[in-house]
Motif scaffolding. Structure first.
Motif, PDB file in Angstrom:
ATOM      1  N   ARG A 110      -6.793  -0.545   2.781  1.00  0.00           N
ATOM      2  CA  ARG A 110      -6.784   0.853   3.201  1.00  0.00           C
ATOM      3  C   ARG A 110      -7.019   1.774   2.015  1.00  0.00           C
ATOM      4  NH1 ARG A 110      -2.755   0.047   7.511  1.00  0.00           N
ATOM      5  NH2 ARG A 110      -2.633  -2.209   7.718  1.00  0.00           N
ATOM      6  N   TYR A 114       0.843  -1.198   0.000  1.00  0.00           N
ATOM      7  CA  TYR A 114       0.000   0.000   0.000  1.00  0.00           C
ATOM      8  C   TYR A 114       0.874   1.242   0.000  1.00  0.00           C
ATOM      9  CZ  TYR A 114       0.506  -0.465   5.172  1.00  0.00           C
ATOM     10  OH  TYR A 114       0.982  -0.612   6.453  1.00  0.00           O
ATOM     11  N   ASP A 120      -3.046   5.679   4.764  1.00  0.00           N
ATOM     12  CA  ASP A 120      -2.724   4.260   4.931  1.00  0.00           C
ATOM     13  C   ASP A 120      -3.292   3.709   6.232  1.00  0.00           C
ATOM     14  OD1 ASP A 120      -0.577   6.177   5.673  1.00  0.00           O
ATOM     15  OD2 ASP A 120       0.254   4.445   6.703  1.00  0.00           O
ATOM     16  N   ASN A 121      -3.794   4.583   7.097  1.00  0.00           N
ATOM     17  CA  ASN A 121      -4.408   4.123   8.337  1.00  0.00           C
ATOM     18  C   ASN A 121      -5.920   4.322   8.300  1.00  0.00           C
ATOM     19  OD1 ASN A 121      -1.881   3.461   9.296  1.00  0.00           O
ATOM     20  ND2 ASN A 121      -1.597   5.403  10.368  1.00  0.00           N
ATOM     21  N   ASP A 159      -4.931   0.582  13.052  1.00  0.00           N
ATOM     22  CA  ASP A 159      -3.582   1.109  13.308  1.00  0.00           C
ATOM     23  C   ASP A 159      -3.525   2.085  14.475  1.00  0.00           C
ATOM     24  OD1 ASP A 159      -2.580  -0.542  11.442  1.00  0.00           O
ATOM     25  OD2 ASP A 159      -1.720   0.991  10.141  1.00  0.00           O
TER      26      ASP A 159
HETATM   27 MG    MG Z   1      -0.266   2.089   9.563  1.00  0.00          MG
END
Ligand code: MG
Ligand code: AMP
Length: 474
Positions: free
Chosen positions: A181, A74, A246-247, A256
Protein backbone atom coordinates in the motif's frame (compact mmCIF):
# COMPACT_ATOMS: atom_id res chain seq x y z
CA UNK A 1 -0.42 -31.60 6.15
CA UNK A 2 -2.85 -30.09 3.70
CA UNK A 3 -1.45 -29.05 0.35
CA UNK A 4 -3.48 -26.28 -1.22
CA UNK A 5 -1.16 -24.99 -3.88
CA UNK A 6 2.63 -24.55 -4.12
CA UNK A 7 3.57 -21.42 -2.18
CA UNK A 8 6.50 -19.17 -2.96
CA UNK A 9 6.89 -16.59 -0.23
CA UNK A 10 9.01 -13.73 -1.44
CA UNK A 11 7.63 -11.05 0.90
CA UNK A 12 8.55 -13.15 3.94
CA UNK A 13 12.16 -13.07 2.73
CA UNK A 14 12.31 -9.26 2.88
CA UNK A 15 13.97 -7.74 5.98
CA UNK A 16 12.38 -8.81 9.27
CA UNK A 17 11.13 -5.39 10.22
CA UNK A 18 8.79 -5.36 7.21
CA UNK A 19 6.57 -8.12 8.58
CA UNK A 20 5.94 -10.33 11.54
CA UNK A 21 5.29 -14.09 11.73
CA UNK A 22 1.60 -14.58 12.62
CA UNK A 23 -0.39 -17.77 12.84
CA UNK A 24 -4.12 -17.68 12.23
CA UNK A 25 -6.18 -18.37 15.32
CA UNK A 26 -7.73 -21.85 15.53
CA UNK A 27 -11.47 -21.48 14.90
CA UNK A 28 -13.90 -23.11 17.29
CA UNK A 29 -16.15 -24.90 14.81
CA UNK A 30 -15.34 -23.83 11.28
CA UNK A 31 -17.75 -24.04 8.40
CA UNK A 32 -17.11 -23.35 4.73
CA UNK A 33 -19.51 -20.77 3.30
CA UNK A 34 -18.18 -20.19 -0.17
CA UNK A 35 -15.41 -21.22 -2.48
CA UNK A 36 -14.62 -19.46 -5.75
CA UNK A 37 -13.79 -22.45 -7.94
CA UNK A 38 -12.94 -20.44 -11.04
CA UNK A 39 -10.41 -18.36 -9.13
CA UNK A 40 -9.11 -21.48 -7.42
CA UNK A 41 -8.46 -23.01 -10.83
CA UNK A 42 -6.63 -19.84 -11.93
CA UNK A 43 -4.39 -20.22 -8.91
CA UNK A 44 -3.76 -23.88 -9.65
CA UNK A 45 -5.80 -25.28 -6.76
CA UNK A 46 -6.81 -28.80 -7.76
CA UNK A 47 -10.52 -29.35 -8.33
CA UNK A 48 -10.05 -32.58 -6.39
CA UNK A 49 -9.23 -30.68 -3.19
CA UNK A 50 -11.66 -32.01 -0.56
CA UNK A 51 -14.12 -29.50 0.90
CA UNK A 52 -12.78 -30.40 4.32
CA UNK A 53 -9.35 -29.11 3.30
CA UNK A 54 -10.77 -25.91 1.83
CA UNK A 55 -12.76 -25.38 5.01
CA UNK A 56 -9.69 -25.98 7.17
CA UNK A 57 -7.48 -23.58 5.21
CA UNK A 58 -10.05 -20.83 4.68
CA UNK A 59 -11.05 -20.75 8.34
CA UNK A 60 -7.47 -20.69 9.58
CA UNK A 61 -7.74 -24.12 11.19
CA UNK A 62 -4.81 -25.48 9.22
CA UNK A 63 -1.89 -23.65 7.72
CA UNK A 64 -1.35 -25.29 4.34
CA UNK A 65 1.97 -26.80 3.39
CA UNK A 66 4.54 -24.27 2.20
CA UNK A 67 2.78 -21.27 3.74
CA UNK A 68 4.80 -19.00 6.02
CA UNK A 69 2.07 -16.80 7.49
CA UNK A 70 3.03 -13.21 8.18
CA UNK A 71 1.31 -9.95 8.91
CA UNK A 72 2.66 -6.97 7.00
CA UNK A 73 3.80 -3.69 8.49
CA UNK A 74 2.32 -0.46 7.17
CA UNK A 75 1.37 3.03 8.28
CA UNK A 76 -1.25 5.33 6.86
CA UNK A 77 -3.19 8.54 6.83
CA UNK A 78 -6.63 7.73 8.18
CA UNK A 79 -9.06 10.52 7.26
CA UNK A 80 -6.04 12.75 6.85
CA UNK A 81 -4.38 11.93 10.18
CA UNK A 82 -1.10 10.11 10.07
CA UNK A 83 -0.82 6.88 12.05
CA UNK A 84 2.80 5.65 11.95
CA UNK A 85 1.95 2.07 12.86
CA UNK A 86 -1.08 0.24 11.46
CA UNK A 87 -0.21 -3.05 9.76
CA UNK A 88 -2.26 -6.21 9.31
CA UNK A 89 -4.15 -6.20 12.58
CA UNK A 90 -6.68 -8.77 11.48
CA UNK A 91 -5.11 -10.41 8.47
CA UNK A 92 -2.35 -12.85 7.73
CA UNK A 93 -0.66 -13.39 4.43
CA UNK A 94 -0.45 -17.15 3.89
CA UNK A 95 2.01 -16.53 1.09
CA UNK A 96 2.21 -16.08 -2.64
CA UNK A 97 1.48 -18.41 -5.49
CA UNK A 98 2.40 -18.17 -9.14
CA UNK A 99 -0.88 -18.49 -10.99
CA UNK A 100 -1.57 -20.30 -14.25
CA UNK A 101 -0.77 -17.15 -16.21
CA UNK A 102 2.58 -16.79 -14.44
CA UNK A 103 1.53 -13.91 -12.18
CA UNK A 104 2.48 -13.75 -8.52
CA UNK A 105 -0.62 -13.49 -6.30
CA UNK A 106 -1.01 -13.12 -2.54
CA UNK A 107 -3.36 -15.36 -0.60
CA UNK A 108 -4.45 -13.69 2.61
CA UNK A 109 -6.84 -14.56 5.42
CA UNK A 110 -8.80 -11.58 6.69
CA UNK A 111 -10.41 -11.92 10.11
CA UNK A 112 -8.28 -14.79 11.37
CA UNK A 113 -7.38 -13.29 14.74
CA UNK A 114 -4.85 -11.13 16.48
CA UNK A 115 -1.40 -10.32 15.14
CA UNK A 116 1.50 -8.16 16.27
CA UNK A 117 -0.34 -5.20 14.70
CA UNK A 118 -3.74 -5.68 16.33
CA UNK A 119 -3.36 -2.92 18.93
CA UNK A 120 -6.67 -2.93 20.86
CA UNK A 121 -8.59 -4.93 18.24
CA UNK A 122 -9.67 -8.56 18.33
CA UNK A 123 -8.28 -9.36 14.87
CA UNK A 124 -11.64 -10.72 13.82
CA UNK A 125 -14.15 -10.00 11.08
CA UNK A 126 -17.84 -10.78 11.02
CA UNK A 127 -20.09 -12.39 8.49
CA UNK A 128 -21.67 -9.19 7.12
CA UNK A 129 -18.53 -7.41 5.91
CA UNK A 130 -16.99 -10.71 4.78
CA UNK A 131 -19.94 -11.43 2.49
CA UNK A 132 -20.09 -7.80 1.36
CA UNK A 133 -16.43 -7.85 0.35
CA UNK A 134 -16.90 -11.24 -1.31
CA UNK A 135 -19.80 -10.09 -3.48
CA UNK A 136 -18.59 -6.57 -4.21
CA UNK A 137 -14.99 -7.47 -5.04
CA UNK A 138 -16.09 -10.25 -7.37
CA UNK A 139 -18.65 -7.94 -9.01
CA UNK A 140 -15.92 -5.33 -9.56
CA UNK A 141 -13.76 -7.95 -11.20
CA UNK A 142 -16.55 -9.02 -13.52
CA UNK A 143 -17.18 -5.37 -14.43
CA UNK A 144 -13.57 -5.19 -15.57
CA UNK A 145 -12.31 -3.08 -12.65
CA UNK A 146 -8.94 -4.03 -11.11
CA UNK A 147 -9.54 -5.43 -7.64
CA UNK A 148 -8.51 -7.93 -5.04
CA UNK A 149 -10.55 -11.12 -5.36
CA UNK A 150 -12.47 -13.38 -3.02
CA UNK A 151 -11.36 -17.00 -2.97
CA UNK A 152 -13.32 -18.27 -0.02
CA UNK A 153 -15.36 -17.45 3.04
CA UNK A 154 -15.76 -19.44 6.24
CA UNK A 155 -17.47 -19.12 9.59
CA UNK A 156 -15.31 -19.57 12.67
CA UNK A 157 -18.10 -20.75 14.95
CA UNK A 158 -17.45 -17.95 17.43
CA UNK A 159 -19.68 -15.01 18.22
CA UNK A 160 -17.87 -11.69 18.26
CA UNK A 161 -19.02 -8.35 19.57
CA UNK A 162 -19.58 -5.36 17.32
CA UNK A 163 -21.73 -2.23 17.37
CA UNK A 164 -24.50 -4.45 15.96
CA UNK A 165 -24.27 -6.73 19.03
CA UNK A 166 -23.14 -10.37 18.98
CA UNK A 167 -22.42 -11.42 15.40
CA UNK A 168 -20.90 -14.53 13.79
CA UNK A 169 -17.13 -14.43 13.28
CA UNK A 170 -15.98 -15.14 9.74
CA UNK A 171 -12.85 -15.19 7.63
CA UNK A 172 -12.45 -14.00 4.06
CA UNK A 173 -9.72 -15.50 1.91
CA UNK A 174 -8.53 -12.71 -0.30
CA UNK A 175 -6.31 -12.83 -3.36
CA UNK A 176 -4.37 -9.77 -4.48
CA UNK A 177 -1.64 -9.01 -6.98
CA UNK A 178 0.03 -7.79 -3.77
CA UNK A 179 -1.00 -6.12 -0.53
CA UNK A 180 1.58 -3.34 -0.77
CA UNK A 181 0.00 0.00 0.00
CA UNK A 182 0.99 3.65 -0.09
CA UNK A 183 1.04 3.24 3.69
CA UNK A 184 3.67 0.51 3.41
CA UNK A 185 6.07 3.10 1.98
CA UNK A 186 5.03 5.61 4.61
CA UNK A 187 5.85 3.14 7.38
CA UNK A 188 9.54 3.10 6.47
CA UNK A 189 9.74 6.72 5.33
CA UNK A 190 8.47 8.01 8.65
CA UNK A 191 11.14 5.92 10.40
CA UNK A 192 13.81 7.24 8.05
CA UNK A 193 14.57 3.60 7.30
CA UNK A 194 15.93 4.11 3.80
CA UNK A 195 17.31 0.59 3.66
CA UNK A 196 13.87 -1.00 4.08
CA UNK A 197 12.33 1.67 1.87
CA UNK A 198 14.80 0.79 -0.88
CA UNK A 199 14.12 -2.92 -0.42
CA UNK A 200 10.36 -2.27 -0.63
CA UNK A 201 10.77 -0.16 -3.75
CA UNK A 202 12.97 -2.72 -5.49
CA UNK A 203 10.51 -5.45 -4.55
CA UNK A 204 7.49 -3.44 -5.74
CA UNK A 205 9.16 -2.50 -9.00
CA UNK A 206 10.14 -6.09 -9.75
CA UNK A 207 6.68 -7.33 -8.91
CA UNK A 208 4.50 -4.66 -10.48
CA UNK A 209 6.40 -2.29 -12.73
CA UNK A 210 9.50 -4.09 -13.98
CA UNK A 211 10.13 -1.45 -16.64
CA UNK A 212 10.40 1.38 -14.08
CA UNK A 213 14.03 1.87 -13.21
CA UNK A 214 13.86 4.85 -10.82
CA UNK A 215 11.66 5.85 -7.86
CA UNK A 216 10.20 8.59 -10.08
CA UNK A 217 9.27 6.16 -12.84
CA UNK A 218 7.70 3.92 -10.23
CA UNK A 219 5.68 6.87 -8.93
CA UNK A 220 4.52 7.70 -12.45
CA UNK A 221 3.45 4.10 -13.02
CA UNK A 222 1.39 4.10 -9.83
CA UNK A 223 -0.13 7.44 -10.83
CA UNK A 224 -1.21 6.02 -14.15
CA UNK A 225 -2.78 2.88 -12.67
CA UNK A 226 -4.56 4.74 -9.89
CA UNK A 227 -5.88 7.41 -12.26
CA UNK A 228 -7.41 4.68 -14.43
CA UNK A 229 -8.78 2.88 -11.40
CA UNK A 230 -10.55 5.86 -9.86
CA UNK A 231 -12.01 6.81 -13.26
CA UNK A 232 -13.44 3.29 -13.50
CA UNK A 233 -14.94 3.57 -10.01
CA UNK A 234 -16.67 6.79 -11.04
CA UNK A 235 -18.02 5.07 -14.15
CA UNK A 236 -19.99 2.54 -12.12
CA UNK A 237 -20.94 4.86 -9.26
CA UNK A 238 -18.63 3.20 -6.78
CA UNK A 239 -17.76 4.91 -3.52
CA UNK A 240 -14.87 3.26 -1.70
CA UNK A 241 -15.72 4.87 1.60
CA UNK A 242 -12.30 4.65 3.31
CA UNK A 243 -9.71 5.93 0.86
CA UNK A 244 -7.00 6.13 3.50
CA UNK A 245 -3.42 5.80 2.28
CA UNK A 246 -3.25 2.35 3.87
CA UNK A 247 -6.18 1.36 1.65
CA UNK A 248 -4.50 2.57 -1.55
CA UNK A 249 -2.69 -0.23 -3.32
CA UNK A 250 0.44 0.45 -5.33
CA UNK A 251 -0.65 -2.17 -7.88
CA UNK A 252 -3.74 -0.11 -8.74
CA UNK A 253 -6.26 -2.68 -7.52
CA UNK A 254 -9.28 -1.75 -5.45
CA UNK A 255 -8.48 -2.96 -1.95
CA UNK A 256 -10.04 -3.07 1.53
CA UNK A 257 -13.75 -3.01 0.98
CA UNK A 258 -15.25 -1.60 4.14
CA UNK A 259 -18.29 0.64 4.18
CA UNK A 260 -18.23 0.90 0.39
CA UNK A 261 -21.34 1.30 -1.73
CA UNK A 262 -22.66 1.88 -5.21
CA UNK A 263 -24.69 4.98 -5.79
CA UNK A 264 -28.35 4.58 -6.68
CA UNK A 265 -29.54 8.17 -7.21
CA UNK A 266 -26.86 10.25 -8.86
CA UNK A 267 -25.37 12.99 -6.76
CA UNK A 268 -21.68 13.89 -6.74
CA UNK A 269 -21.64 14.49 -2.97
CA UNK A 270 -22.96 11.03 -2.09
CA UNK A 271 -21.41 9.43 1.01
CA UNK A 272 -22.51 6.19 2.66
CA UNK A 273 -19.85 5.40 5.20
CA UNK A 274 -21.05 6.03 8.72
CA UNK A 275 -17.53 6.91 9.80
CA UNK A 276 -17.06 9.51 7.06
CA UNK A 277 -18.91 12.28 8.86
CA UNK A 278 -17.44 15.15 6.88
CA UNK A 279 -17.76 13.48 3.50
CA UNK A 280 -14.02 13.42 2.90
CA UNK A 281 -14.46 10.37 0.68
CA UNK A 282 -17.66 11.38 -1.13
CA UNK A 283 -18.18 10.02 -4.66
CA UNK A 284 -16.83 13.03 -6.53
CA UNK A 285 -14.09 13.74 -3.97
CA UNK A 286 -12.35 10.51 -4.88
CA UNK A 287 -10.28 12.06 -7.71
CA UNK A 288 -8.89 14.71 -5.33
CA UNK A 289 -8.26 12.20 -2.59
CA UNK A 290 -6.30 9.82 -4.77
CA UNK A 291 -4.03 12.70 -5.76
CA UNK A 292 -3.57 13.54 -2.08
CA UNK A 293 -2.73 9.90 -1.34
CA UNK A 294 -0.28 9.73 -4.20
CA UNK A 295 1.38 12.90 -2.91
CA UNK A 296 2.06 10.95 0.31
CA UNK A 297 3.69 8.21 -1.73
CA UNK A 298 5.78 10.85 -3.50
CA UNK A 299 6.91 12.30 -0.16
CA UNK A 300 7.97 8.86 1.01
CA UNK A 301 9.91 8.12 -2.17
CA UNK A 302 11.71 11.46 -1.97
CA UNK A 303 13.75 10.04 0.85
CA UNK A 304 15.54 7.87 -1.67
CA UNK A 305 16.77 10.86 -3.68
CA UNK A 306 20.11 12.51 -2.99
CA UNK A 307 19.38 15.88 -4.59
CA UNK A 308 16.26 16.84 -2.63
CA UNK A 309 15.69 20.24 -4.17
CA UNK A 310 15.56 18.99 -7.74
CA UNK A 311 13.65 15.87 -6.74
CA UNK A 312 10.94 17.81 -4.93
CA UNK A 313 10.31 19.84 -8.04
CA UNK A 314 10.22 16.85 -10.37
CA UNK A 315 7.98 14.80 -8.06
CA UNK A 316 5.64 17.72 -7.53
CA UNK A 317 5.30 18.10 -11.29
CA UNK A 318 4.46 14.43 -11.66
CA UNK A 319 1.79 14.61 -8.96
CA UNK A 320 0.39 17.86 -10.34
CA UNK A 321 -0.28 16.16 -13.66
CA UNK A 322 -2.51 13.59 -12.02
CA UNK A 323 -5.78 15.59 -11.85
CA UNK A 324 -5.76 16.12 -15.62
CA UNK A 325 -4.95 12.50 -16.18
CA UNK A 326 -7.90 11.41 -14.03
CA UNK A 327 -10.17 13.90 -15.76
CA UNK A 328 -9.18 12.50 -19.16
CA UNK A 329 -9.68 8.92 -18.02
CA UNK A 330 -13.02 9.81 -16.51
CA UNK A 331 -14.19 11.52 -19.68
CA UNK A 332 -13.19 8.47 -21.71
CA UNK A 333 -15.11 6.20 -19.32
CA UNK A 334 -18.25 8.33 -19.45
CA UNK A 335 -18.05 8.95 -23.18
CA UNK A 336 -17.98 5.17 -23.68
CA UNK A 337 -21.09 4.97 -21.51
CA UNK A 338 -22.66 7.28 -24.10
CA UNK A 339 -21.34 5.20 -27.01
CA UNK A 340 -18.53 7.58 -27.94
CA UNK A 341 -14.90 6.68 -28.56
CA UNK A 342 -12.06 9.24 -28.33
CA UNK A 343 -14.09 12.08 -26.86
CA UNK A 344 -13.38 15.69 -27.75
CA UNK A 345 -14.28 18.81 -25.74
CA UNK A 346 -17.85 18.82 -26.98
CA UNK A 347 -18.29 15.24 -25.82
CA UNK A 348 -16.98 16.24 -22.43
CA UNK A 349 -19.63 18.93 -22.29
CA UNK A 350 -22.26 16.37 -23.36
CA UNK A 351 -21.27 14.11 -20.48
CA UNK A 352 -21.27 16.91 -17.92
CA UNK A 353 -24.61 18.21 -19.08
CA UNK A 354 -26.22 14.79 -18.80
CA UNK A 355 -24.83 14.36 -15.28
CA UNK A 356 -26.23 17.75 -14.37
CA UNK A 357 -29.69 16.70 -15.59
CA UNK A 358 -29.37 13.42 -13.72
CA UNK A 359 -28.50 15.20 -10.53
CA UNK A 360 -31.37 17.62 -10.82
CA UNK A 361 -33.80 14.86 -11.76
CA UNK A 362 -32.49 12.61 -8.96
CA UNK A 363 -32.10 9.92 -11.57
CA UNK A 364 -30.85 6.41 -10.89
CA UNK A 365 -27.22 6.34 -12.05
CA UNK A 366 -27.06 2.78 -13.38
CA UNK A 367 -30.49 2.65 -14.94
CA UNK A 368 -30.17 5.99 -16.72
CA UNK A 369 -27.15 4.70 -18.62
CA UNK A 370 -28.82 1.35 -19.22
CA UNK A 371 -31.76 3.12 -20.78
CA UNK A 372 -29.40 4.99 -23.10
CA UNK A 373 -27.82 1.74 -24.29
CA UNK A 374 -31.19 0.53 -25.52
CA UNK A 375 -31.57 3.77 -27.43
CA UNK A 376 -34.14 5.20 -25.01
CA UNK A 377 -33.40 8.74 -23.94
CA UNK A 378 -34.37 9.25 -20.31
CA UNK A 379 -37.82 10.77 -19.81
CA UNK A 380 -36.39 13.36 -17.43
CA UNK A 381 -35.00 15.19 -20.48
CA UNK A 382 -38.56 16.51 -20.95
CA UNK A 383 -38.20 18.39 -17.68
CA UNK A 384 -35.31 20.51 -18.85
CA UNK A 385 -35.39 23.38 -21.26
CA UNK A 386 -32.27 22.16 -23.06
CA UNK A 387 -33.07 18.46 -22.61
CA UNK A 388 -34.13 17.90 -26.18
CA UNK A 389 -31.20 19.84 -27.56
CA UNK A 390 -28.97 17.53 -25.53
CA UNK A 391 -30.64 14.50 -27.06
CA UNK A 392 -30.33 15.71 -30.62
CA UNK A 393 -26.68 16.62 -30.06
CA UNK A 394 -26.09 13.16 -28.69
CA UNK A 395 -27.90 11.48 -31.60
CA UNK A 396 -25.86 13.50 -34.10
CA UNK A 397 -22.68 12.47 -32.34
CA UNK A 398 -23.72 8.79 -32.36
CA UNK A 399 -24.00 8.87 -36.14
CA UNK A 400 -20.24 9.38 -36.33
CA UNK A 401 -19.54 6.28 -34.20
CA UNK A 402 -19.07 2.82 -35.66
CA UNK A 403 -20.90 0.66 -33.12
CA UNK A 404 -22.15 2.83 -30.28
CA UNK A 405 -24.77 0.36 -29.04
CA UNK A 406 -22.21 -2.39 -28.53
CA UNK A 407 -19.90 0.05 -26.78
CA UNK A 408 -22.66 1.24 -24.48
CA UNK A 409 -23.74 -2.28 -23.67
CA UNK A 410 -20.18 -3.18 -22.77
CA UNK A 411 -19.78 -0.02 -20.67
CA UNK A 412 -23.03 0.13 -18.74
CA UNK A 413 -23.66 -2.69 -16.29
CA UNK A 414 -27.25 -3.89 -16.00
CA UNK A 415 -26.59 -5.02 -12.47
CA UNK A 416 -24.46 -3.62 -9.70
CA UNK A 417 -24.33 -4.85 -6.10
CA UNK A 418 -26.88 -2.36 -4.86
CA UNK A 419 -26.55 -1.47 -1.25
CA UNK A 420 -30.06 -2.44 -0.19
CA UNK A 421 -29.66 -5.85 -1.85
CA UNK A 422 -26.33 -6.38 -0.09
CA UNK A 423 -28.02 -5.57 3.22
CA UNK A 424 -30.87 -7.94 2.44
CA UNK A 425 -28.35 -10.64 1.50
CA UNK A 426 -26.49 -10.16 4.80
CA UNK A 427 -29.71 -10.25 6.85
CA UNK A 428 -30.64 -13.54 5.20
CA UNK A 429 -27.19 -15.00 5.71
CA UNK A 430 -27.45 -14.14 9.40
CA UNK A 431 -30.39 -16.53 9.68
CA UNK A 432 -28.51 -19.21 7.77
CA UNK A 433 -29.95 -18.58 4.32
CA UNK A 434 -27.18 -18.21 1.73
CA UNK A 435 -29.41 -18.49 -1.36
CA UNK A 436 -29.42 -14.79 -2.01
CA UNK A 437 -25.64 -14.58 -1.59
CA UNK A 438 -25.24 -17.30 -4.23
CA UNK A 439 -27.83 -15.81 -6.57
CA UNK A 440 -26.36 -12.33 -6.35
CA UNK A 441 -22.89 -13.68 -7.04
CA UNK A 442 -24.17 -15.59 -10.05
CA UNK A 443 -26.02 -12.60 -11.54
CA UNK A 444 -23.00 -10.35 -11.02
CA UNK A 445 -20.73 -12.75 -12.89
CA UNK A 446 -22.17 -11.33 -16.12
CA UNK A 447 -23.20 -7.82 -15.06
CA UNK A 448 -23.52 -6.48 -18.60
CA UNK A 449 -26.01 -9.12 -19.75
CA UNK A 450 -29.74 -8.92 -19.15
CA UNK A 451 -30.76 -12.06 -17.26
CA UNK A 452 -34.17 -13.60 -16.71
CA UNK A 453 -35.08 -13.77 -13.07
CA UNK A 454 -32.56 -11.10 -12.07
CA UNK A 455 -34.97 -8.16 -12.18
CA UNK A 456 -34.79 -7.53 -8.44
CA UNK A 457 -31.10 -6.64 -8.77
CA UNK A 458 -31.75 -4.03 -11.45
CA UNK A 459 -34.36 -2.05 -9.55
CA UNK A 460 -33.44 1.02 -7.62
CA UNK A 461 -34.47 0.86 -3.97
CA UNK A 462 -37.91 2.02 -2.94
CA UNK A 463 -37.70 4.94 -0.51
CA UNK A 464 -38.20 2.61 2.46
CA UNK A 465 -35.45 0.28 1.20
CA UNK A 466 -32.85 2.97 0.83
CA UNK A 467 -29.72 2.53 2.92
CA UNK A 468 -28.53 5.81 4.37
CA UNK A 469 -25.26 4.60 5.84
CA UNK A 470 -23.02 1.58 5.72
CA UNK A 471 -21.03 0.65 8.76
CA UNK A 472 -17.39 -0.22 8.76
CA UNK A 473 -18.32 -3.34 10.63
CA UNK A 474 -14.72 -4.30 11.24
MG1 MG B 1 -7.29 -1.32 5.45
P1 AMP C 1 -9.30 -0.81 7.78
O1 AMP C 1 -10.26 0.19 8.28
O2 AMP C 1 -9.91 -2.12 7.57
O3 AMP C 1 -8.53 -0.36 6.59
O4 AMP C 1 -8.24 -1.04 8.96
C1 AMP C 1 -7.43 -0.03 9.47
C2 AMP C 1 -6.45 -0.62 10.45
O5 AMP C 1 -7.12 -1.16 11.59
C3 AMP C 1 -5.59 -1.75 9.91
O6 AMP C 1 -4.32 -1.65 10.50
C4 AMP C 1 -6.32 -2.98 10.39
O7 AMP C 1 -5.47 -4.09 10.48
C5 AMP C 1 -6.80 -2.52 11.75
N1 AMP C 1 -7.99 -3.27 12.19
C6 AMP C 1 -9.24 -3.17 11.68
N2 AMP C 1 -10.08 -4.01 12.32
C7 AMP C 1 -9.36 -4.66 13.26
C8 AMP C 1 -9.66 -5.63 14.25
N3 AMP C 1 -10.88 -6.14 14.39
N4 AMP C 1 -8.65 -6.04 15.04
C9 AMP C 1 -7.40 -5.55 14.91
N5 AMP C 1 -7.07 -4.63 14.00
C10 AMP C 1 -8.02 -4.18 13.18
Amino acid sequence: MTTLVPFDNSYAKLPDRMHSASLPETPKSPELLAYNEALGAELGISSATPDADLMAVFSGKIVPKGSEPISQAYAGHQFGNFVPSLGDGRAVLLGEVIDQAGHRRDIQLKGSGRTAFSRGGDGKAWLGPVLREYVVSEAMHHMGIPTTRALGAALTGTTIVRAEGGVPGAVLTRVASSHIRVGTFQYFATRRDTEALRALLDYSVARHYPSSSTPLEFLKSVIERQAKLVAKWLGVGFIHGVMNTDNTSISGETIDYGPCAFMDTYHPATVYSSIDRRGRYAYMSQPDIIVWNIAQLASSLLLLESDQETAIEVYTNAVNKMPDLIARERTAVFAAKLGIVDPDDEDTALVEQLLQFMMNAQADFTNTFNGLSTGTPPIFLDDFEDGHAWNSNWQTRLETQSDPIALMQASNPQYIPRNHKIEEMIQRALVGDLDMFSKMGKVLETPFTVQNGAEEFALQPKPEEEIEATFCGT
